[in-house]
Design an enzyme around this catalytic site. Structure first.
Site, PDB file in Angstrom:
ATOM      1  N   GLN A   1       0.866  -1.181   0.000  1.00  0.00           N
ATOM      2  CA  GLN A   1       0.000   0.000   0.000  1.00  0.00           C
ATOM      3  C   GLN A   1       0.904   1.233   0.000  1.00  0.00           C
ATOM      4  O   GLN A   1       1.382   1.676   1.037  1.00  0.00           O
ATOM      5  CB  GLN A   1      -0.917  -0.019   1.209  1.00  0.00           C
ATOM      6  CG  GLN A   1      -1.729  -1.304   1.350  1.00  0.00           C
ATOM      7  CD  GLN A   1      -2.776  -1.469   0.261  1.00  0.00           C
ATOM      8  OE1 GLN A   1      -3.730  -0.702   0.184  1.00  0.00           O
ATOM      9  NE2 GLN A   1      -2.614  -2.478  -0.592  1.00  0.00           N
TER      10      GLN A   1
ATOM     11  N   GLY B   1     -11.814   2.189   4.467  1.00  0.00           N
ATOM     12  CA  GLY B   1     -10.885   1.395   3.679  1.00  0.00           C
ATOM     13  C   GLY B   1     -10.021   2.226   2.746  1.00  0.00           C
ATOM     14  O   GLY B   1     -10.224   3.430   2.559  1.00  0.00           O
ATOM     15  N   HIS B   2      -9.064   1.533   2.124  1.00  0.00           N
ATOM     16  CA  HIS B   2      -8.095   2.231   1.274  1.00  0.00           C
ATOM     17  C   HIS B   2      -8.753   2.834   0.034  1.00  0.00           C
ATOM     18  O   HIS B   2      -9.686   2.303  -0.526  1.00  0.00           O
ATOM     19  CB  HIS B   2      -6.925   1.313   0.891  1.00  0.00           C
ATOM     20  CG  HIS B   2      -7.312   0.062   0.163  1.00  0.00           C
ATOM     21  ND1 HIS B   2      -6.397  -0.873  -0.227  1.00  0.00           N
ATOM     22  CD2 HIS B   2      -8.505  -0.417  -0.253  1.00  0.00           C
ATOM     23  CE1 HIS B   2      -7.002  -1.861  -0.852  1.00  0.00           C
ATOM     24  NE2 HIS B   2      -8.282  -1.602  -0.873  1.00  0.00           N
ATOM     25  N   ASN B   3      -8.230   4.000  -0.335  1.00  0.00           N
ATOM     26  CA  ASN B   3      -8.645   4.729  -1.532  1.00  0.00           C
ATOM     27  C   ASN B   3     -10.077   5.254  -1.485  1.00  0.00           C
ATOM     28  O   ASN B   3     -10.648   5.614  -2.514  1.00  0.00           O
ATOM     29  CB  ASN B   3      -8.450   3.882  -2.794  1.00  0.00           C
ATOM     30  CG  ASN B   3      -6.999   3.558  -3.043  1.00  0.00           C
ATOM     31  OD1 ASN B   3      -6.568   2.431  -2.838  1.00  0.00           O
ATOM     32  ND2 ASN B   3      -6.217   4.553  -3.446  1.00  0.00           N
TER      33      ASN B   3
END
EC number: 2.3.1.191
Length: 364
Positions: free
Chosen positions: A216, A257-259
């Site tokens: 990440q 969460g990511h993004n």
């Protein structure tokens, strides 16, 4: 410290109905306030409490003051003094902030001897660095930042001016936190997103392989005036940054969460979970324990009620609900039994319709 209604109005606006020299030294609910306290009416269903309150003064909307009638300023019971404002709740919040600021002396700038600061980090002279804080190389701590005990700031991260991190909050490397952020205890900003590529061969017991971790390498960008609750986690992006826009307010134990991108002025209540690569618009409200699937988009002014599950994009403003309200246990069991048999009931209805159609009794 007590202030007159006149002094409050000079600071925050509004109009006085009653004695401008009435002094108040704190705030309290309508049913608990005393003569030296200021109360507020945010919901007209509590109007009867205004009539009986012992508060020295009440924050009230013009329409609600009218409902009290002509006796509102002349009776012997209840308040005789009001600050009239279109939004009493917001007025109350600003006055409460003022009283807290007046009662809380600012901490002296400086670095606690037990803090660990890399020589390559930049810490403003006006910052307050508490016990056992760790600041890694390349980090920038701007003017007036307060980092309480055990805060961790990773390499290359910037903390904007006037921000306050409570004890044990952590922000990993390569993140940007805007000015005036409030980050509560145990919150984690910039931990790895949940990214794993499947690399399996075969089926069943013969299946071999593993999950391959996806690095990440993005970060987290947080705009100005954001508040993040205790034990909330905001994952870093897989490649681009996770973005929290200005004035977003996030409750405790929320997972982002990511993004993801969370639009400005959105509020998210406790225990909500937002899966990766989801975009939430501006001025949205996400209820407690709501779950939002990944790769969906919510438009501006969308409201998701508590415990609702969102599995597809909702581009249109409005209120959306999918949670089942609590009912008597016996009623729930009956409803669950009906749900389990819906398919059979559907087939029976179709058969009955077909039979009636064959007899000419109705159109299918």
């Amino acid at each position: 410290m007590a202030l007159t209604l006149e002094e409050l109005v000079k600071r925050f606006g509004g109009e006085i109905a009653g004695d401008a020299q009435c002094k108040v030294g704190g705030l309290a609910p309508l049913d608990q306030a005393g003569p030296q306290q200021l109360a507020f009416l945010a919901n007209p269903k509590y109007l009867s409490q205004v009539e009986s309150t012992r508060a020295g003064a009440v924050l009230i909307a013009p329409k609600d003051l009218e409902k009290l009638g002509a006796a509102a300023q002349g009776r012997t019971a209840g308040p005789r003094n009001f600050i009239v404002t279109p939004n009493p709740y917001a007025y109350f919040a600003r006055v409460a902030q003022m009283f807290i600021d007046l009662a809380t002396p600012p901490r002296a700038a400086g670095v606690h001897p037990s803090a660990t600061i890399d020589p390559a980090a930049k810490v403003a002279a006006t910052a307050v660095i508490g016990p056992h804080v760790t600041i890694e190389a390349g980090a920038v701590i701007e003017d007036g930042v307060q980092l309480d005990a055990n805060v961790f700031v990773g390499r290359g991260t910037t903390i904007g001016a006037g921000s306050h991190f409570y004890p044990n909050a952590s922000v990993y490397h390569g993140c940007k936190v805007g000015p005036r952020a409030i980050v509560h205890a145990g919150a984690v900003i910039g931990s790895d997103g949940f990214g794993f590529a499947p690399d399996f061969v075969g089926d069943g017991d013969a299946r071999t392989g593993s999950w391959v971790k996806i690095p990440q390498v993005g970060g987290v960008t947080i705009g100005p005036d954001v508040e993040i609750g205790a034990n909330t986690t905001i994952d870093r992006g897989a490649m681009a940054d996770t973005v929290i826009e200005e004035c977003v307010k996030i409750d405790n134990q929320v997972q982002i969460g990511h993004n993801c991108r969370i639009g400005a002025y959105t509020v998210i209540a406790g225990s909500a979970g937002i899966a990766g690569s989801t975009t939430i618009g501006r001025h949205c409200m996400i209820g407690g324990a709501a779950g939002i699937a990944g790769h969906v988009t919510l438009g501006d002014y969308v409201i998701i009620t508590a415990k609702s599950g969102v599995s597809k994009s909702l581009p249109k403003a409005g209120i959306y609900t999918s949670a089942f309200p609590a009912v008597d246990h016996g009623e729930w069991n009956k409803s669950a039994a009906l749900v389990r048999n819906l398919d059979k009931l559907r087939e029976r209805i179709k058969a009955l319709e077909a039979a009636l159609a064959a007899q000419g009794g109705t159109d299918a």
